[in-house]
Scaffold this active site. Structure first.
Site, PDB file in Angstrom:
ATOM      1  N   TYR A 133     -18.020 -53.560 -24.663  1.00 44.06           N
ATOM      2  CA  TYR A 133     -19.087 -52.649 -25.090  1.00 44.06           C
ATOM      3  C   TYR A 133     -20.193 -52.800 -24.058  1.00 44.06           C
ATOM      4  O   TYR A 133     -20.880 -53.834 -24.022  1.00 44.06           O
ATOM      5  CB  TYR A 133     -19.518 -53.115 -26.482  1.00 44.06           C
ATOM      6  CG  TYR A 133     -20.706 -52.453 -27.120  1.00 44.06           C
ATOM      7  CD1 TYR A 133     -20.550 -51.290 -27.863  1.00 44.06           C
ATOM      8  CD2 TYR A 133     -21.969 -53.030 -27.050  1.00 44.06           C
ATOM      9  CE1 TYR A 133     -21.630 -50.711 -28.512  1.00 44.06           C
ATOM     10  CE2 TYR A 133     -23.062 -52.460 -27.695  1.00 44.06           C
ATOM     11  CZ  TYR A 133     -22.881 -51.297 -28.417  1.00 44.06           C
ATOM     12  OH  TYR A 133     -23.938 -50.735 -29.060  1.00 44.06           O
ATOM     13  N   SER A 142     -33.252 -55.435 -24.625  1.00 50.45           N
ATOM     14  CA  SER A 142     -33.844 -55.057 -25.908  1.00 50.45           C
ATOM     15  C   SER A 142     -34.245 -53.587 -25.884  1.00 50.45           C
ATOM     16  O   SER A 142     -34.148 -52.890 -26.884  1.00 50.45           O
ATOM     17  CB  SER A 142     -35.079 -55.913 -26.187  1.00 50.45           C
ATOM     18  OG  SER A 142     -34.726 -57.273 -26.186  1.00 50.45           O
ATOM     19  N   TRP A 171     -24.221 -58.754 -18.515  1.00 48.64           N
ATOM     20  CA  TRP A 171     -23.886 -59.601 -19.675  1.00 48.64           C
ATOM     21  C   TRP A 171     -22.874 -58.930 -20.602  1.00 48.64           C
ATOM     22  O   TRP A 171     -23.084 -58.889 -21.808  1.00 48.64           O
ATOM     23  CB  TRP A 171     -25.112 -59.935 -20.539  1.00 48.64           C
ATOM     24  CG  TRP A 171     -26.372 -60.317 -19.870  1.00 48.64           C
ATOM     25  CD1 TRP A 171     -27.567 -59.685 -19.991  1.00 48.64           C
ATOM     26  CD2 TRP A 171     -26.601 -61.443 -19.032  1.00 48.64           C
ATOM     27  NE1 TRP A 171     -28.517 -60.336 -19.268  1.00 48.64           N
ATOM     28  CE2 TRP A 171     -27.944 -61.420 -18.667  1.00 48.64           C
ATOM     29  CE3 TRP A 171     -25.779 -62.463 -18.538  1.00 48.64           C
ATOM     30  CZ2 TRP A 171     -28.508 -62.374 -17.831  1.00 48.64           C
ATOM     31  CZ3 TRP A 171     -26.331 -63.414 -17.710  1.00 48.64           C
ATOM     32  CH2 TRP A 171     -27.680 -63.362 -17.375  1.00 48.64           C
ATOM     33  N   ILE A 172     -21.803 -58.414 -20.047  1.00 47.23           N
ATOM     34  CA  ILE A 172     -20.866 -57.678 -20.901  1.00 47.23           C
ATOM     35  C   ILE A 172     -19.716 -58.596 -21.325  1.00 47.23           C
ATOM     36  O   ILE A 172     -18.959 -59.110 -20.481  1.00 47.23           O
ATOM     37  CB  ILE A 172     -20.321 -56.413 -20.175  1.00 47.23           C
ATOM     38  CG1 ILE A 172     -21.506 -55.555 -19.707  1.00 47.23           C
ATOM     39  CG2 ILE A 172     -19.379 -55.637 -21.088  1.00 47.23           C
ATOM     40  CD1 ILE A 172     -22.516 -55.165 -20.796  1.00 47.23           C
ATOM     41  N   GLN A 290     -31.254 -90.313 -49.101  1.00 44.60           N
ATOM     42  CA  GLN A 290     -31.955 -89.037 -49.307  1.00 44.60           C
ATOM     43  C   GLN A 290     -32.713 -88.571 -48.069  1.00 44.60           C
ATOM     44  O   GLN A 290     -32.790 -87.379 -47.782  1.00 44.60           O
ATOM     45  CB  GLN A 290     -32.988 -89.202 -50.416  1.00 44.60           C
ATOM     46  CG  GLN A 290     -32.528 -88.920 -51.786  1.00 44.60           C
ATOM     47  CD  GLN A 290     -33.734 -88.950 -52.718  1.00 44.60           C
ATOM     48  OE1 GLN A 290     -34.765 -89.561 -52.398  1.00 44.60           O
ATOM     49  NE2 GLN A 290     -33.604 -88.307 -53.846  1.00 44.60           N
ATOM     50  N   GLU A 376     -26.709 -58.692 -29.629  1.00 43.63           N
ATOM     51  CA  GLU A 376     -26.804 -57.694 -30.711  1.00 43.63           C
ATOM     52  C   GLU A 376     -28.226 -57.598 -31.269  1.00 43.63           C
ATOM     53  O   GLU A 376     -28.415 -57.361 -32.464  1.00 43.63           O
ATOM     54  CB  GLU A 376     -25.806 -57.992 -31.841  1.00 43.63           C
ATOM     55  CG  GLU A 376     -24.476 -57.301 -31.679  1.00 43.63           C
ATOM     56  CD  GLU A 376     -24.603 -55.788 -31.489  1.00 43.63           C
ATOM     57  OE1 GLU A 376     -24.414 -55.356 -30.339  1.00 43.63           O
ATOM     58  OE2 GLU A 376     -24.885 -55.068 -32.459  1.00 43.63           O
TER      59      GLU A 376
HETATM   60  C1  LIG Z   1     -23.305 -64.204 -23.587  1.00 46.90           C
HETATM   61  C2  LIG Z   1     -23.821 -62.808 -23.734  1.00 46.90           C
HETATM   62  C3  LIG Z   1     -22.979 -61.800 -24.149  1.00 46.90           C
HETATM   63  C4  LIG Z   1     -23.459 -60.497 -24.264  1.00 46.90           C
HETATM   64  N1  LIG Z   1     -22.587 -59.477 -24.587  1.00 46.90           N
HETATM   65  C5  LIG Z   1     -23.003 -58.190 -24.502  1.00 46.90           C
HETATM   66  C6  LIG Z   1     -22.080 -57.115 -24.628  1.00 46.90           C
HETATM   67  O1  LIG Z   1     -20.893 -57.308 -24.878  1.00 46.90           O
HETATM   68  N2  LIG Z   1     -22.537 -55.845 -24.474  1.00 46.90           N
HETATM   69  C7  LIG Z   1     -23.849 -55.574 -24.198  1.00 46.90           C
HETATM   70  O2  LIG Z   1     -24.186 -54.407 -24.060  1.00 46.90           O
HETATM   71  N3  LIG Z   1     -24.765 -56.579 -24.083  1.00 46.90           N
HETATM   72  C8  LIG Z   1     -24.363 -57.872 -24.212  1.00 46.90           C
HETATM   73  N4  LIG Z   1     -25.262 -58.899 -24.056  1.00 46.90           N
HETATM   74  C9  LIG Z   1     -26.662 -58.580 -23.789  1.00 46.90           C
HETATM   75  C10 LIG Z   1     -27.607 -58.901 -24.929  1.00 46.90           C
HETATM   76  O3  LIG Z   1     -27.423 -58.011 -25.988  1.00 46.90           O
HETATM   77  C11 LIG Z   1     -29.028 -58.898 -24.359  1.00 46.90           C
HETATM   78  O4  LIG Z   1     -29.131 -60.029 -23.518  1.00 46.90           O
HETATM   79  C12 LIG Z   1     -30.091 -58.911 -25.419  1.00 46.90           C
HETATM   80  O5  LIG Z   1     -30.116 -57.685 -26.104  1.00 46.90           O
HETATM   81  C13 LIG Z   1     -31.487 -59.192 -24.849  1.00 46.90           C
HETATM   82  O6  LIG Z   1     -31.770 -58.376 -23.772  1.00 46.90           O
HETATM   83  P1  LIG Z   1     -32.320 -59.030 -22.406  1.00 46.90           P
HETATM   84  O7  LIG Z   1     -31.384 -60.111 -22.027  1.00 46.90           O
HETATM   85  O8  LIG Z   1     -32.552 -57.937 -21.443  1.00 46.90           O
HETATM   86  O9  LIG Z   1     -33.681 -59.699 -22.816  1.00 46.90           O
HETATM   87  P2  LIG Z   1     -35.112 -58.987 -22.910  1.00 46.90           P
HETATM   88  O10 LIG Z   1     -34.985 -57.712 -23.646  1.00 46.90           O
HETATM   89  O11 LIG Z   1     -35.746 -58.963 -21.572  1.00 46.90           O
HETATM   90  O12 LIG Z   1     -35.880 -60.032 -23.818  1.00 46.90           O
HETATM   91  C14 LIG Z   1     -36.406 -61.273 -23.324  1.00 46.90           C
HETATM   92  C15 LIG Z   1     -37.246 -61.901 -24.429  1.00 46.90           C
HETATM   93  O13 LIG Z   1     -38.332 -61.043 -24.773  1.00 46.90           O
HETATM   94  C16 LIG Z   1     -38.317 -60.719 -26.149  1.00 46.90           C
HETATM   95  N5  LIG Z   1     -38.719 -59.329 -26.288  1.00 46.90           N
HETATM   96  C17 LIG Z   1     -38.087 -58.223 -25.820  1.00 46.90           C
HETATM   97  N6  LIG Z   1     -38.768 -57.110 -26.159  1.00 46.90           N
HETATM   98  C18 LIG Z   1     -39.865 -57.516 -26.833  1.00 46.90           C
HETATM   99  C19 LIG Z   1     -40.952 -56.835 -27.438  1.00 46.90           C
HETATM  100  N7  LIG Z   1     -41.050 -55.521 -27.408  1.00 46.90           N
HETATM  101  N8  LIG Z   1     -41.898 -57.588 -28.073  1.00 46.90           N
HETATM  102  C20 LIG Z   1     -41.809 -58.927 -28.130  1.00 46.90           C
HETATM  103  N9  LIG Z   1     -40.794 -59.622 -27.568  1.00 46.90           N
HETATM  104  C21 LIG Z   1     -39.845 -58.931 -26.934  1.00 46.90           C
HETATM  105  C22 LIG Z   1     -36.879 -60.926 -26.575  1.00 46.90           C
HETATM  106  O14 LIG Z   1     -36.783 -61.205 -27.960  1.00 46.90           O
HETATM  107  C23 LIG Z   1     -36.488 -62.130 -25.729  1.00 46.90           C
HETATM  108  O15 LIG Z   1     -36.943 -63.303 -26.336  1.00 46.90           O
HETATM  109  C24 LIG Z   1     -24.810 -60.218 -23.993  1.00 46.90           C
HETATM  110  C25 LIG Z   1     -25.668 -61.250 -23.601  1.00 46.90           C
HETATM  111  C26 LIG Z   1     -25.195 -62.525 -23.457  1.00 46.90           C
HETATM  112  C27 LIG Z   1     -26.119 -63.597 -22.976  1.00 46.90           C
END
Ligand SMILES: Cc1cc2nc3c(=O)[nH]c(=O)nc-3n(C[C@H](O)[C@H](O)[C@H](O)COP(=O)(O)OP(=O)(O)OC[C@H]3O[C@@H](n4cnc5c(N)ncnc54)[C@H](O)[C@@H]3O)c2cc1C
Length: 557
Positions: A133, A142, A171-172, A290, A376
């Site tokens: 995906y 995000s 990161w797929i 405990q 997710e």
């Molecule tokens: C092992 C792994 C497998 C993955 N598998 C898939 C996959 O199969 N398919 C796919 O499409 N993606 C996949 N991903 C991607 C994953 O869904 C994203 O890494 C995730 O959604 C976060 O996006 P980013 O890494 O760009 O972080 P960013 O969006 O840059 O976020 C960085 C930090 O900022 C915070 N943040 C972001 N926006 C805001 C906001 N507006 N306000 C406050 N805080 C914020 C976030 O919570 C996070 O703590 C995978 C990632 C990993 C590491």
């Protein structure tokens, strides 16, 4: 095969589900023992053959989410939650390899034309295709709306006959090993999903990422350089539906990751529990101390079961064809994955120095489960989703949204006083008052306050859900496919512990947030509005209930 009960209208019957779970456990015993898992982790290797056997002939897990009309089992959200939890108990990396196919096929399942659904869902069912995906990009995680991958139409005789995809996905999961990819790209009409075969010219994958955890999964960048896909691979046949199609399944997909949090969290606790029963320190087993059990085991078991209650309620609603449930999916994911991470961390502590070594596996589980609060949708995005939606509900009902839910729990408390409903009602009343103070003080202009409210909302809703689950268990009305690990009295004790804690947290944190942003605070008025004395009084019996939960967990009850 499918059930047709009043509350659970979609999915397997309980007996078939148990058979699927039993085959999964049997498969894991034979193929994925501790030594194998440790070795895969150390070598940073995805067991591709094992995942193919799980998603193909030998186990056929993929049939679960393929509708019956395309040769699958037609499982529902409840079945998928139970199976995802079981897979996560085995290994979260392997589970992620399977999840990627679930996720990859979702845009087709939800948004595909009848022909697309027939074509690909049948192929997934029959041939066990592995999917990826591909949504995330280096600069769009995000915030998926920031995606840059493009889909340029190839126009002939005035209509698009094909698209050329260009961009990079990051990161797929299964990125380097999938047979079929669903790729989100910007077409002229907006973000759209495309189905792309692995061997399509121009599609390639980066080297596997060297990750903190889930090292038995393949995560890779996917490159798209002029990848030509025919127009019949545009999911749904209409451009611009991609984000809506992704949104449409969030309730469902986040439930799967929620189940991962439950499975991994319990897998860790289920190692700490026997360990502590056998480990003698200062003249007695740790399980009889405990200070140990009530910190490192009991609260985590309780949090996980509150999260499960929420997961099961949401799954039942999805199976009863209540669409959307994005916020409920977010709450389920947030509660379960945060509880799973905390439980795994406590399990390391519970093993002392041994927990810090690879051999005892809790160290691996802790690294693995860490991903569940990131993929997710991160926990912070969950907090925002939850807070924004429930904030609207608060405004629309003129502040009555949570008071009304509290009144319903008070009715439950009148009928079954031992299920934590009264304390959960206090948590909800306090929540309503905190939200109201936030409204009058305009506190949600601060993003920090908004997100912290998201956390409190999830806690209070989770506590209420566990109180309802305890009452259902006592009345013998839990769904047939529900987890049966704890009986009604045990669930009631857990519900009481959780509800007291939620009420205290909502009140204490609520006061902190309101006071922190208010210049002239009427502290006495706020404490009275939050019913602080009643919340304090409701703590009576907490110690005895924690003892009871510990006794149940250690088989002493
Ligand atoms: C092992 C792994 C497998 C993955 N598998 C898939 C996959 O199969 N398919 C796919 O499409 N993606 C996949 N991903 C991607 C994953 O869904 C994203 O890494 C995730 O959604 C976060 O996006 P980013 O890494 O760009 O972080 P960013 O969006 O840059 O976020 C960085 C930090 O900022 C915070 N943040 C972001 N926006 C805001 C906001 N507006 N306000 C406050 N805080 C914020 C976030 O919570 C996070 O703590 C995978 C990632 C990993 C590491």
């Amino acid at each position: 095969m499918a059930t047709s009960g009043t509350t659970l209208s979609t999915g397997l019957d309980a007996e078939t589900l148990e058979m699927v779970l039993a085959s999964l456990r049997e498969f894991a015993r034979a193929r994925l023992g501790d030594a194998v898992l440790l070795d895969l982790d150390a070598r940073d290797e995805m067991p591709l053959g094992v995942v193919r056997e799980m998603c193909g002939g030998e186990l056929g897990i993929q049939l679960l989410f393929v509708p019956e009309e395309y040769g699958g089992l037609g499982g529902g959200a409840f079945d998928i939650y139970r199976v995802c939890e079981e897979m996560a108990r085995i290994d979260l990396g392997v589970a992620t390899g399977v999840l990627a196919t679930f996720l990859g096929s979702d845009p087709i399942r939800v948004g595909g034309t009848p022909e697309q659904r027939r074509r690909w869902l049948t192929a997934i069912g029959e041939r066990g295709l592995l999917m990826a995906y591909a949504a995330t990009e280096p600069e769009a995680g995000s915030d998926l709306a920031a995606l840059r991958t493009t889909a340029r139409p190839v126009v002939e005789d005035g209509r698009a006959v094909a698209y050329l995809l260009d961009g990079r996905k990051q990161w797929i999961s299964n990125g380097g090993v999938a047979d079929l990819y669903t790729v989100l790209a910007n077409a002229p009409g907006g973000p759209s999903w495309f189905v792309v075969d692995r061997d399509t010219p121009g599609l390639s994958a980066g080297k596997p990422e060297d990750k903190h955890g889930i090292r038995a999964s393949n995560t890779a960048a996917v490159y798209l350089d002029g990848v030509r896909v025919e127009a019949d691979r545009l999911v749904g046949g209409v451009e611009g539906q991609g984000l809506l199609q992704a949104q449409a399944v969030f309730g469902y997909t986040r439930l799967m990751v929620a189940a991962f949090g439950l499975g991994a969290g319990w897998a860790a606790l289920d190692r700490a529990i026997p360990y502590s029963a056998g480990r003698v320190v200062a003249g007695g087993p740790l399980s009889e101390k405990q200070g140990y059990t009530h910190k490192l085991v009991v609260p985590h078991a309780v949090r996980l079961e509150a999260a499960r209650a929420y997961v099961e309620e949401t799954a039942a609603r999805l199976d009863a064809s209540e669409g959307g449930l994005n916020t409920e999916g977010a709450i389920a994911k947030y509660l379960s994955t945060e509880a799973g991470c905390a439980a795994a961390d406590a399990a390391i502590q519970a093993h002392g120095g041994y927990g810090y070594t690879r051999e005892y596996l809790v160290e691996k589980i802790r690294r693995d489960v860490r991903i569940t609060t990131i993929y997710e949708g991160t926990s912070e995005i969950m907090e925002m989703t939850i807070a924004r939606d429930r904030w609207q509900a608060h405004l629309k009902t003129r502040g009555d949204h949570y008071h009304e839910q509290a009144r319903s729990l008070e009715e439950q408390a009148a009928g079954s006083p031992d299920t934590g409903a009264a304390a959960a009602a206090l948590a909800l009343h306090a929540l309503a008052e905190v939200l109201e103070r936030a409204r009058t003080g305009r506190l949600t202009r601060s993003q920090h306050v908004l997100l912290r409210l998201g956390e409190l909302i999830a806690e209070a809703e989770g506590a209420a859900s566990l109180a309802r689950r305890a009452a259902s268990a006592a009345a013998g009305t839990l769904p047939a496919r529900a987890s049966t690990r704890f009986d009604a009295p045990a669930l009631a004790a857990m519900a009481r512990v959780r509800a007291r804690d939620a009420a205290m947290r909502v009140a204490a944190e609520g006061i902190r947030l309101v006071a922190g942003a208010t210049e002239q605070l009427d502290a006495g008025g706020l404490a009275a509005a939050l019913r602080l004395p009643a919340i304090h009084a409701a703590q009576a019996g907490l110690a005895a209930d924690m003892d009871l939960v510990a006794d149940v967990i250690y088989g002493r009850a």
